[in-house]
Write a protein that holds these residues in place. Structure first.
Motif, PDB file in Angstrom:
ATOM      1  N   MET A 116      39.362  55.041  40.981  1.00 30.94           N
ATOM      2  CA  MET A 116      38.649  56.310  40.729  1.00 30.94           C
ATOM      3  C   MET A 116      38.516  56.628  39.233  1.00 30.94           C
ATOM      4  O   MET A 116      37.841  57.575  38.861  1.00 30.94           O
ATOM      5  CB  MET A 116      39.326  57.464  41.468  1.00 30.94           C
ATOM      6  CG  MET A 116      40.663  57.864  40.922  1.00 30.94           C
ATOM      7  SD  MET A 116      41.404  59.202  41.864  1.00 30.94           S
ATOM      8  CE  MET A 116      42.238  58.327  43.174  1.00 30.94           C
ATOM      9  N   ASP A 154      39.009  35.535  34.449  1.00 29.46           N
ATOM     10  CA  ASP A 154      39.945  35.837  35.541  1.00 29.46           C
ATOM     11  C   ASP A 154      40.340  34.549  36.226  1.00 29.46           C
ATOM     12  O   ASP A 154      39.530  33.629  36.357  1.00 29.46           O
ATOM     13  CB  ASP A 154      39.308  36.808  36.565  1.00 29.46           C
ATOM     14  CG  ASP A 154      40.370  37.556  37.368  1.00 29.46           C
ATOM     15  OD1 ASP A 154      41.176  36.907  38.067  1.00 29.46           O
ATOM     16  OD2 ASP A 154      40.407  38.788  37.277  1.00 29.46           O
ATOM     17  N   GLY A 167      39.743  55.815  47.597  1.00 28.95           N
ATOM     18  CA  GLY A 167      39.706  57.272  47.465  1.00 28.95           C
ATOM     19  C   GLY A 167      39.419  57.688  46.021  1.00 28.95           C
ATOM     20  O   GLY A 167      39.849  57.030  45.081  1.00 28.95           O
ATOM     21  N   GLY A 224      43.356  53.535  39.621  1.00 32.24           N
ATOM     22  CA  GLY A 224      42.401  52.867  38.730  1.00 32.24           C
ATOM     23  C   GLY A 224      40.998  52.796  39.280  1.00 32.24           C
ATOM     24  O   GLY A 224      40.033  52.800  38.505  1.00 32.24           O
ATOM     25  N   GLU A 267      50.093  49.149  39.991  1.00 31.72           N
ATOM     26  CA  GLU A 267      50.514  48.683  38.662  1.00 31.72           C
ATOM     27  C   GLU A 267      51.095  49.916  37.987  1.00 31.72           C
ATOM     28  O   GLU A 267      50.365  50.729  37.443  1.00 31.72           O
ATOM     29  CB  GLU A 267      49.325  48.124  37.876  1.00 31.72           C
ATOM     30  CG  GLU A 267      48.003  48.006  38.662  1.00 31.72           C
ATOM     31  CD  GLU A 267      47.297  49.312  38.981  1.00 31.72           C
ATOM     32  OE1 GLU A 267      47.924  50.250  39.547  1.00 31.72           O
ATOM     33  OE2 GLU A 267      46.108  49.418  38.656  1.00 31.72           O
ATOM     34  N   SER A 285      41.882  45.769  42.871  1.00 34.42           N
ATOM     35  CA  SER A 285      40.511  46.253  43.077  1.00 34.42           C
ATOM     36  C   SER A 285      39.957  45.839  44.431  1.00 34.42           C
ATOM     37  O   SER A 285      39.035  46.460  44.946  1.00 34.42           O
ATOM     38  CB  SER A 285      39.596  45.741  41.956  1.00 34.42           C
ATOM     39  OG  SER A 285      40.047  46.237  40.719  1.00 34.42           O
TER      40      SER A 285
END
Ligand SMILES: Cc1cc2nc3c(=O)[nH]c(=O)nc-3n(C[C@H](O)[C@H](O)[C@H](O)COP(=O)(O)OP(=O)(O)OC[C@H]3O[C@@H](n4cnc5c(N)ncnc54)[C@H](O)[C@@H]3O)c2cc1C
Length: 411
Positions: free
Chosen positions: A366, A36, A52, A364, A336, A46
């Protein structure tokens, strides 16, 4: 210099890349590189999301991916800051009709979702005292709010204890297939033991991969490569010749105080207006997807203007005690977004060397545990085992409307 070799290289160390690294190294002894540009993830979705988690979705695959993640969160709630206090979703007339079309699917999957009348909503959350425009509501009892950062750190710590190498400050610029694997070339923002410079990271990520100054270039070679680059996945896909129509779209979130309103016993509440909100430490967090938001790498939080235009009016309408809200702060991050608002997951080349897991379109966090598990199985076993997510393959976009998994339950 001969490039260092790995079994698998994952580009993007957000929740999705980190979850995959965890599942791969958990299943089998293998060398995994997690790359990364910025492991702190200052601009990654993230780090900037609302935390949620819920099972209410249009499509079975999205329900099941969330369910797997929710089960995992519920197995160690304290570890992940999971507050399993439900998801209360308020519907106007139109959305209530949509919900009722989905209810049979939820029933057939035995999801613990209750339907509530407007009066029952008021009884459950007395602060909600304007109910005349609510047609109905649903309450997902197993849903809730969690701390995505704790989940990501868990995945990373576990992966690192096995054979996962973290390559921080790696700005991936080229991906080439070779006879002995896939070669990744990256610019090294951590050269000479530097930390990635904040401005450099921002300039690169907000410009959606601009050219940098002369940073040292490095190479690694991997048998298989996974594109988990979130809102930057389409740019990475271009490097290996895959064209995708997935776009970054700004989403803003506000933090504020509301004297006399304590939502700590509630989970997430989604208003008929689309504003979602929940207790966040001693404050309240609320977000809203502004209609017609243009796509782009825009991280500007509009502050008071956003709060006063989009957050305050619907909440003051819904709860008389929310007339006097005190805006504290907020931020903007990127959704995204794929063409049908479902994620893109699968192998994208004929010799099974390049895989993708991205474009979760705002859900993403969850789905992260479930997707990491599914993709690890596909990579290691050649097929999905625990959950079949083949419907999320990117080829669906070429196969016509009937293959699309259009999701309208996003917020
Ligand atoms: C305001 C907001 C609220 C949200 N609320 C929720 C929610 O309540 N629940 C939920 O489930 N989801 C929510 N989401 C969505 C969720 O956060 C994302 O779907 C999820 O975090 C995606 O994770 P990821 O790992 O795919 O992407 P990211 O976390 O963005 O990670 C991608 C990584 O790729 C790296 N990268 C990119 N390009 C390169 C390159 N060239 N070289 C090296 N590295 C690169 C980036 O630095 C980044 O760290 C929300 C998102 C936002 C913005």
């Amino acid at each position: 210099m001969t490039p260092q070799k790995f079994d698998i290289a994952i580009i993007g160390a957000g929740l999705i890349g980190s979850s995959l690294a965890y599942h791969l190294t958990n299943r089998r002894s293998m060398s995994v590189a997690l790359l990364d540009i910025d492991f702190e993830g200052k601009y990654s979705s993230s780090e900037l999301n609302a935390g949620g988690a819920r099972v209410e979705w249009f499509h079975r695959v999205n329900i099941e991916l969330s369910q797997l993640t929710l089960d995992f969160l519920a197995s160690q709630p304290d570890q992940f800051g999971f507050r399993q206090k439900g998801y209360l979703w308020l519907y106007d007339k139109n959305k209530w009709k949509t919900y009722q079309r989905l209810a049979p699917l939820f029933k057939s999957l035995e999801l613990p979702i209750e339907e509530l009348s407007p009066q029952e909503v008021h009884k459950r959350v007395p602060y909600i005292d304007e109910i005349s425009d609510i047609a109905g509501a649903s309450f997902g009892a197993r849903d809730g709010i969690f701390n995505p950062n704790l989940l990501k750190q868990f995945f990373r710590t576990q992966a690192k204890q096995k054979d996962c190498t973290f390559i921080d400050g790696a700005y991936v610029k080229a991906i080439e297939k070779q006879s002995d694997g896939v070669q990744i070339t990256y610019e090294d923002l951590c050269a000479d033991s530097k930390r990635p410079n904040d401005k450099e990271v921002f300039d690169i990520l907000s410009a959606g991969m601009a050219s940098t100054q002369d940073l040292p270039q490095k190479k690694i070679l991997a048998s298989r490569v996974v594109n988990a680059a979130g809102a930057w996945a389409s740019k990475i896909a271009k490097l290996y010749g895959h064209t995708l129509d997935c776009k970054p779209v700004r989403r803003q979130v506000s933090i504020f105080d509301c004297k006399g309103v304590d939502l700590s016993s509630c989970g997430m509440i989604v208003d008929t207006s689309g504003v979602y909100f929940h207790a966040e430490a001693e404050h309240i967090l609320a977000g809203f997807a502004t209609p017609n938001e243009p796509s782009g790498y825009n991280f500007t939080y509009e502050g008071d203007r956003f709060f006063e235009e989009h957050i305050w009016p619907p909440l003051a309408h819904r709860m008389s005690k929310a007339q006097a809200l005190k805006h504290i702060t907020g931020w903007a991050g990127l959704y995204e977004v794929s063409p049908d608002h479902s994620a893109v997951v699968g192998c994208v080349d004929s010799n099974a060397q390049i895989y993708e897991a991205h474009s979760f379109s705002g859900h993403g966090a969850m789905q992260s545990y479930g997707v990491g598990l599914a993709l690890a199985e596909l990579i290691l076993d050649g097929k999905f085992q625990t959950i079949d997510v083949s419907a999320l393959h990117p080829r669906r976009f070429q196969e016509g409307l009937s293959k699309l998994l259009y999701e309208d339950f996003h917020i």
